[in-house]
Design a protein around this motif. Structure first.
Motif, PDB file in Angstrom:
ATOM      1  N   LYS A   1       0.818  -1.216   0.000  1.00  0.00           N
ATOM      2  CA  LYS A   1       0.000   0.000   0.000  1.00  0.00           C
ATOM      3  C   LYS A   1       0.850   1.263   0.000  1.00  0.00           C
ATOM      4  O   LYS A   1       0.419   2.314  -0.476  1.00  0.00           O
ATOM      5  N   LEU A   2       2.070   1.170   0.565  1.00  0.00           N
ATOM      6  CA  LEU A   2       2.958   2.341   0.563  1.00  0.00           C
ATOM      7  C   LEU A   2       3.191   2.817  -0.860  1.00  0.00           C
ATOM      8  O   LEU A   2       3.211   4.022  -1.125  1.00  0.00           O
ATOM      9  N   THR A   3       3.385   1.882  -1.771  1.00  0.00           N
ATOM     10  CA  THR A   3       3.679   2.266  -3.153  1.00  0.00           C
ATOM     11  C   THR A   3       2.505   3.009  -3.775  1.00  0.00           C
ATOM     12  O   THR A   3       2.687   3.904  -4.590  1.00  0.00           O
ATOM     13  N   GLU A   4       1.296   2.626  -3.382  1.00  0.00           N
ATOM     14  CA  GLU A   4       0.116   3.313  -3.900  1.00  0.00           C
ATOM     15  C   GLU A   4       0.011   4.720  -3.309  1.00  0.00           C
ATOM     16  O   GLU A   4      -0.299   5.683  -4.008  1.00  0.00           O
ATOM     17  N   GLN A   5       0.283   4.845  -2.021  1.00  0.00           N
ATOM     18  CA  GLN A   5       0.143   6.136  -1.349  1.00  0.00           C
ATOM     19  C   GLN A   5       1.232   7.117  -1.781  1.00  0.00           C
ATOM     20  O   GLN A   5       0.984   8.311  -1.912  1.00  0.00           O
ATOM     21  N   CYS A   6       2.445   6.603  -1.988  1.00  0.00           N
ATOM     22  CA  CYS A   6       3.565   7.470  -2.340  1.00  0.00           C
ATOM     23  C   CYS A   6       3.761   7.588  -3.854  1.00  0.00           C
ATOM     24  O   CYS A   6       4.606   8.364  -4.305  1.00  0.00           O
ATOM     25  N   LYS A   7       3.005   6.815  -4.610  1.00  0.00           N
ATOM     26  CA  LYS A   7       3.117   6.849  -6.070  1.00  0.00           C
ATOM     27  C   LYS A   7       4.546   6.546  -6.517  1.00  0.00           C
ATOM     28  O   LYS A   7       5.137   7.256  -7.328  1.00  0.00           O
ATOM     29  N   ILE A   8       5.104   5.476  -5.926  1.00  0.00           N
ATOM     30  CA  ILE A   8       6.418   5.010  -6.324  1.00  0.00           C
ATOM     31  C   ILE A   8       6.256   3.615  -6.922  1.00  0.00           C
ATOM     32  O   ILE A   8       5.288   2.911  -6.636  1.00  0.00           O
ATOM     33  N   GLN A   9       7.197   3.223  -7.755  1.00  0.00           N
ATOM     34  CA  GLN A   9       7.026   2.017  -8.559  1.00  0.00           C
ATOM     35  C   GLN A   9       7.378   0.758  -7.783  1.00  0.00           C
ATOM     36  O   GLN A   9       8.471   0.620  -7.240  1.00  0.00           O
ATOM     37  N   LEU A  10       6.428  -0.194  -7.767  1.00  0.00           N
ATOM     38  CA  LEU A  10       6.633  -1.484  -7.128  1.00  0.00           C
ATOM     39  C   LEU A  10       7.077  -2.503  -8.169  1.00  0.00           C
ATOM     40  O   LEU A  10       6.460  -2.631  -9.231  1.00  0.00           O
TER      41      LEU A  10
END
Length: 392
Positions: free
Chosen positions: A352-361
């Motif tokens: 979920k961090l990647t979704e909140q921070c808009k960083i690539q997983l």
């Protein structure tokens, strides 16, 4: 007191006693509270120091000006580690005018009950001291709402508040050409990542605003004074505020009984086999998150792992993730991993961090029940390969 020119003085102090900066961040190498004084037809102080060092601060002022009055006290940043001596300055010099912007005045009254002899300045307004003229530039949210910078034109000196500052007491050397900067760089980046990083967009605005000003000396409220190569610290702030990470890997994990740790070790080995030499592995339960965040800010690739703990992340990882989200992290390549025994929420929460921070997983996501096996080794190698390809 240290003379910077024949009329500008450093009147700051070193704090080697405080263990936690802002009651939260370890400062094993201490910190300096830098304050400055310009002596001209008028005497102007630029910021004060933490209240604990009130007597030392006033003694340094008097050692330069003797029985002269102080005419102005410029407050670039009113956080208490820089404004703690305001009331003492007012008591020692009753006619002093306190210079700040409109937002400064609100804090000044709220913190110290001071409402008289306050001079409100606006963007690009000037204050003449005689041979020296001060110009004020508003830099809101760098990193408080009232922050501003003061530029002295004749010496091309920028008094920058907390910007361009860092942890670490000054060990004799005050100026950049008196110290080995490598000693201070990590602590400067840790300061940036944990205190200023959230406001990186405002750093860029400030850099743009100051781009047309010739700056020969930068005087921050923490850390060394830049008079030999101020461009070096400007370039670092430009790089950090753009979150331009170096090629390298940070692996941070929380592990109760060693299974998540085992995956972290396998990932580290997979990156090493692919030729990556800058690999930092952190147990989040044993390393303060401020150090982990500093390296996350430094490098472009981050692996986050957690065991599941009562249907949530392992608490130290939860704290790290909260800090990362609050810091508005971006421009990172991320992989996640974790283990569980009967429920498996930790990896989902990491994602979920990647979704909140808009960083690539990056895939594969590594989610193991019980102990890792041979399939985990293959997944670690695949994830490392995908992330290294993104670096290149």
């Amino acid at each position: 007191m240290i003379a910077m020119t024949d009329s500008i003085y450093w009147v700051g102090v070193n704090d080697r006693e405080t263990h936690l900066f802002e009651s939260m961040l370890p400062i094993p190498q201490g910190v300096s509270y830098n304050a400055y004084m310009i002596v001209d037809e008028k005497v102007a102080l630029i910021d004060t120091v933490k209240a604990d060092y009130n007597d030392t601060y006033l003694d340094k002022i008097k050692s330069v000006i003797g029985n002269r009055d102080v005419d102005y006290l410029v407050i670039n940043h009113i956080e208490p580690d820089h404004s703690g001596c305001i009331k003492s300055v007012v008591e020692a010099y009753p006619d002093v005018k306190i210079v700040g912007n409109k937002k400064t005045a609100n804090f000044l009254e709220g913190f110290y009950g001071v409402t008289e002899n306050v001079l409100i300045v606006k963007e690009s307004e000037t204050l003449n001291l005689g041979k020296h003229e001060l110009t004020f530039f508003m830099t809101p949210m760098l990193h408080w709402p009232e922050t501003m910078m003061t530029y002295e034109g004749s010496n091309k000196t920028l008094f920058s508040g907390d910007a361009f500052g860092g942890f670490g007491a000054l060990n004799g050397g005050v100026f950049d050409n008196e110290v080995n900067f490598s000693f201070y760089e990590d602590e400067m980046r840790r300061y940036y990542a944990n205190i200023v990083g959230r406001y990186s967009d405002m750093v860029q605005r400030a850099l743009n605003k100051l781009s047309n000003i010739e700056v020969q000396t930068i005087c921050s409220t923490h850390g060394i004074v830049w008079r030999d190569n101020p461009k070096q610290v400007i370039d670092l702030y430009d790089k950090w505020s753009k979150q331009e990470g170096e090629d390298g890997v940070v692996i941070a994990y929380g592990s109760m009984y060693g299974n998540t740790k085992a995956i972290a070790e396998q990932l580290a080995r997979a990156f090493a086999e692919l030729g990556i030499k800058d690999i930092k592995v952190y147990d989040a339960a044993r390393t303060h998150m401020s150090y982990i965040l500093s390296d996350i800010w430094r490098y472009n690739t981050v692996l986050l792992g957690s065991s599941t703990y009562n249907s949530k992340m392992f608490p130290p990882m939860e704290s790290l993730l909260s800090k990362m989200e609050n810091s508005k992290l971006k421009n990172k390549n991320i992989g996640v991993f974790g283990t569980y025994s009967w429920s498996g929420e930790s990896v989902d929460l990491l994602q979920k961090l990647t979704e909140q921070c808009k960083i690539q997983l990056f895939e594969p996501t590594i989610k193991n029940i019980f102990a890792p096996g041979s399939e985990t080794v293959d997944n670690c190698k695949a994830l490392a390969k995908n992330l290294v390809a993104a670096m290149k």
